[in-house]
Design an enzyme around this catalytic site. Structure first.
Site, PDB file in Angstrom:
ATOM      1  N   GLU A 124     -12.872   3.057   5.796  1.00 18.35           N
ATOM      2  CA  GLU A 124     -12.282   2.748   7.275  1.00 18.35           C
ATOM      3  C   GLU A 124     -13.850   3.610   7.642  1.00 18.35           C
ATOM      4  O   GLU A 124     -14.214   2.641   8.612  1.00 18.35           O
ATOM      5  CB  GLU A 124     -11.122   3.678   8.042  1.00 18.35           C
ATOM      6  CG  GLU A 124      -9.687   2.733   7.586  1.00 18.35           C
ATOM      7  CD  GLU A 124      -8.380   4.277   8.063  1.00 18.35           C
ATOM      8  OE1 GLU A 124      -7.769   3.744   8.404  1.00 18.35           O
ATOM      9  OE2 GLU A 124      -8.826   5.472   8.113  1.00 18.35           O
TER      10      GLU A 124
ATOM     11  N   GLN B 295       1.021  -1.313   0.039  1.00 21.55           N
ATOM     12  CA  GLN B 295       0.386   0.105   0.051  1.00 21.55           C
ATOM     13  C   GLN B 295       0.805   1.483   0.394  1.00 21.55           C
ATOM     14  O   GLN B 295       0.623   2.770  -0.390  1.00 21.55           O
ATOM     15  CB  GLN B 295      -0.805   0.002   1.574  1.00 21.55           C
ATOM     16  CG  GLN B 295      -1.950  -0.869   2.152  1.00 21.55           C
ATOM     17  CD  GLN B 295      -2.249  -1.725   2.780  1.00 21.55           C
ATOM     18  OE1 GLN B 295      -2.927  -2.106   3.067  1.00 21.55           O
ATOM     19  NE2 GLN B 295      -3.496   0.159   3.236  1.00 21.55           N
TER      20      GLN B 295
ATOM     21  N   ARG C 157      -4.240   7.846  17.603  1.00 20.60           N
ATOM     22  CA  ARG C 157      -5.436   7.495  16.469  1.00 20.60           C
ATOM     23  C   ARG C 157      -6.716   7.280  17.748  1.00 20.60           C
ATOM     24  O   ARG C 157      -8.026   7.469  18.008  1.00 20.60           O
ATOM     25  CB  ARG C 157      -5.292   7.045  15.596  1.00 20.60           C
ATOM     26  CG  ARG C 157      -7.203   7.731  14.839  1.00 20.60           C
ATOM     27  CD  ARG C 157      -6.776   6.783  13.243  1.00 20.60           C
ATOM     28  NE  ARG C 157      -6.040   8.017  12.571  1.00 20.60           N
ATOM     29  CZ  ARG C 157      -6.752   8.589  11.701  1.00 20.60           C
ATOM     30  NH1 ARG C 157      -7.697   8.597  11.635  1.00 20.60           N
ATOM     31  NH2 ARG C 157      -6.376   9.746  10.589  1.00 20.60           N
TER      32      ARG C 157
END
Length: 780
Positions: free
Chosen positions: A730, A214, A327
């Site tokens: 997500e 990715q 996060r």
């Protein structure tokens, strides 16, 4: 279905463009087997194969390694160790120098790569790797996050604290208080295509690597780092991946670096593809968390203060654990306003594989605690959890500031929930569930609504940039390349739609090409749900540059104002003259108009001061809600998801069909994380859930029997994103928290809902049964 979608596009003027349901560009190749992956690349004569030699200790000094039997094995060309690395024996993605390509002197988890065998065939390399004789001196080890906290193990990276308001006074003054803890399990990426790299040596210091990654630019830099060459000597290419989910952001560094190293040493092409078992053992996973929380609230269920500590099993090295645990804190509020709040992370070192990015990137592990707090309060007050959620939603005025001091200006969660409650017939169904459970019996039911507010942007501000390259050839065909990677999510299709829309041409006229560091440099990972936002804008920028040149050319040649040059479906209207797109491009080429452009985009208005715990780390938020209903067998703990209703916000969708598919897939994958996918290490530090036989991902039969997924078609992003769309990768992953809470309600029914069952995740049938036994008084 495809014919219907094509007709919709045709009615819009072109067979392409944005806001239309276009099929994934490789969909027919996926289902027919024509899609080419790294392992499908024809092997040139003389191709060698590499295989990893992995440690079988969780923590030990390496006293000696005897390679005699390895080198004598059939087909073996050589063995690579740290001594063969000409550059740096380090592949740490964050520069902490704590992640060696090959272990030196010590191993820190069971399955760490110590060497690589290079042989004529893959089978020969794989068999020979088992023949090394390693002498260890065992050291103490810890694999569990709670044990790491108790043993005072170090952090792998600096912790973060977010704080707003006066927590202690607010907590002390709260009419009601409760404390709790929740274990949130990790998750293996379990891609259809595992890790793989295929390296080809070039002239001088050059090497080309086909990598299933990715993040091509990071792999490029890591390979260069290992080889001791500049980045311009390394080219990384990836056309598509068979799944990524974050696991192919940093972990491909291992495989690409080893194949490149071997290719340059032996001057032959080298491929490395591990077995599924070794892939799962040697590569990182979603972080599992141990979250502790205290909450103060009033009799209406309104939160007054929250104090939370989020400890994560990070593994032996930092990898991306700092950003992941950050996060988690960013999303520990979810859709709810906390007047006084303190959140602290504990990124714990453990003697396990270094955990890494996974869809949601720590957000799910933080967000689930916000939902658990709402659930806990509801049980404490005897209320429907939806009532508690409603009184705590972010709102106007003072109730719109996050724990990290960002003002929420785009909150639409109330409308999303209101519409879902009506479309899912929640109130009537909840009453029906209560009536069913009141009768007693073996089968108990549960129903729940949960919400999502998910921030979009990389919290490392410099990653919020992208480049793209667009060529228009003299025959009117268009070539598109950008820094994003395709892992099945439809990114290439969406970005191509944007380019087609700029030029007003059919989508099939835009050639989508493999991502390569040789065309677009210094790209960010396709992660953080930012693929379309960043690359779509960069591609639009490139296409618009060309379009502007074409307009200038036409205006000058035909003596008209620029406003009189209008791009129409597959044609250009110049004053009263209509020219086909192909003829117009040919004219421009003959007139020496530059028909190529490099585009660029950087997300505006974001900033983050980590030391102060303040800023605007997110450009905007995506919202969603889900209502799930389950049936639980109280004798076995087994359960089924009877129905799930989802309403999700993707702004003004670039491609509704692709986006809806992403929501559906995310929901099912999230169900797996919360219900069946369990990682387990034994007392020797060995991962025992390392294959489909021991690790259960959701199957087709596990999806909700009734599955209603809708996009909030009325939503338009307030920020000027690519055509006012919102990210979709997500945010919907967390919607099946509603499944976990529905299971909780079914369990709680055996004790007349007097107590929150506090189910840990994953809520496997075994955990559900234990909770039923405990609440129902059946424990031995």
């Amino acid at each position: 279905m495809n014919k219907q979608m094509d007709n919709v596009a045709a009615d819009a003027g072109i067979r392409g463009g944005v806001h239309l349901s276009q099929r994934h560009d490789s969909a027919h190749k996926h289902v027919t087997g024509l899609a080419e992956y790294t392992d499908d690349i024809p092997e040139p004569a003389g191709t060698l194969h590499a295989y990893l030699g992995l440690s079988d200790r969780a923590h030990a000094e390496i006293v000696s390694i005897d390679f005699d039997a390895v080198r004598a094995a059939p087909g073996v060309v050589g063995v690579l160790t740290a001594a063969d690395v000409p550059g740096s024996n380090d592949i740490s993605p964050v520069g902490k120098h704590d992640d060696p390509l090959f272990a030196e002197g010590k191993v820190e988890f069971h399955g760490q790569q110590m060497f690589a065998v290079i042989a004529e065939t893959r089978d020969q390399a794989r068999r020979a790797a088992k023949l090394a004789k390693v002498e260890y001196r065992d050291l103490p080890f810890v694999t569990d996050v709670a044990e790491a906290v108790s043993a005072d193990y170090p952090y792998v990276t600096d912790p973060l604290k977010l704080e707003r308001g006066e927590v202690e006074p607010a907590m002390a003054a709260a009419p009601r208080r409760l404390k709790g803890a929740m274990r949130v399990g990790g998750q293996d990426h379990f891609y259809l295509e595992g890790h793989i790299a295929f390296a080809f040596p070039g002239e001088d210091d050059e090497v080309t690597v086909y990598s299933s990654t990715q993040h091509p630019s990071e792999v490029q830099h890591m390979v260069a780092h290992v080889l001791g060459v500049p980045s311009n000597a390394v080219t990384i290419i990836v056309r598509r991946m068979g799944g990524g989910f974050g696991g192919k952001e940093t972990q491909p560094n291992i495989f690409a670096s080893i194949t490149a190293l071997a290719a340059k040493k032996y001057h032959r092409a080298v491929k490395l593809r591990p077995d599924r078992d070794d892939d799962m053992v040697a590569t990182g996973k979603r972080h599992d968390f141990l979250n502790e929380y205290e909450v103060g609230f009033d009799e209406d269920g309104r939160v007054l203060a929250v104090d939370g500590v989020f400890a994560a099993r990070c593994g032996f090295s930092a990898d991306l654990s700092g950003a992941v645990t950050d996060r988690a804190l960013f999303h520990a509020d979810n859709s709810y306003y906390y007047p006084a709040v303190r959140l602290v992370s504990r990124p714990m070192k453990t003697n396990t594989v270094s955990n890494t990015a996974f869809r949601g990137f720590g957000g799910p592990q933080g967000l689930i605690i916000a939902e658990r707090i709402m659930e806990e309060i509801a049980y404490a007050l005897g209320k429907d959890p939806l009532e508690v959620r409603r009184v705590n939603f972010y709102g106007d005025g003072e109730r719109n500031v996050t724990p990290y001091h960002q003002t929420v200006t785009d909150c639409i969660i109330e409308r999303v929930v209101d519409e879902l409650v009506e479309s899912a017939d929640y109130q009537a169904r909840r009453q029906a569930v209560l009536d069913w459970n009141a009768k007693g019996g073996v089968i108990r039911k549960g129903i729940a609504i949960s919400t999502v507010k998910f921030g979009i942007s990389f919290t490392a501000t410099w990653y919020n940039q992208a480049g793209a390259l667009v060529h228009v050839y003299s025959d009117g065909s268009v070539h598109l390349n950008h820094g994003g990677t395709e892992m099945g999510q439809g990114l290439f299709t969406k970005v191509a739609q944007v380019v087609a829309d700029v030029f007003q041409i059919d989508l099939d006229r835009v050639k989508i090409t493999a991502t390569t560091t040789a065309k677009v440099p210094n790209t960010s990972a396709t992660a953080a749900s930012s693929g379309s936002d960043l690359n779509g804008m960069a591609a639009e920028n490139a296409a618009q540059q060309i379009k502007d040149r074409l307009i200038d050319f036409a205006a000058e040649k035909y003596s008209v104002d620029r406003e009189q040059v209008v791009f129409q479906p597959n044609a250009v209207l110049i004053g009263n003259r209509r020219v086909s797109f192909d003829d117009f491009i040919k004219e421009a080429y003959i007139a020496r108009v530059h028909l190529s452009a490099a585009g660029f985009y950087k997300t505006p208005d974001i900033h983050w001061d980590r030391a102060a715990g303040k800023g605007r780390p997110f450009y905007y938020f995506a919202y969603g809600a889900a209502c799930s209903e389950v049936s639980v067998d109280t004798l076995t703990g087994e359960y089924v998801v009877d129905r799930a209703d989802v309403l999700h916000d993707v702004g003004r969708s670039l491609n509704p069909a692709v986006d809806k598919g992403q929501v559906e897939g995310a929901f099912v994958q999230g169900m797996g994380w919360l219900t069946t996918e369990e990682l387990w290490w034994d007392d020797k530090g060995r991962l025992r859930t390392h294959a489909p036989s021991t690790y259960k991902i959701p199957l087709a039969g596990d999806r909700p029997a009734i599955f209603n997924v809708k996009l909030a078609e009325w939503s338009v992003n307030k920020e000027p994103t690519i055509r006012r769309s919102k990210a979709v990768g997500e945010p919907p992953f967390m919607l099946p928290i509603s499944v976990l809470e529905a299971l909780s309600m079914a369990v709680a029914s055996v004790a007349d809902y007097r107590e929150c069952p506090r189910l840990d995740a994953p809520a496997t049938p075994e955990r559900v049964l234990k909770a039923i036994d405990r609440l129902g008084g059946r424990e031995a």
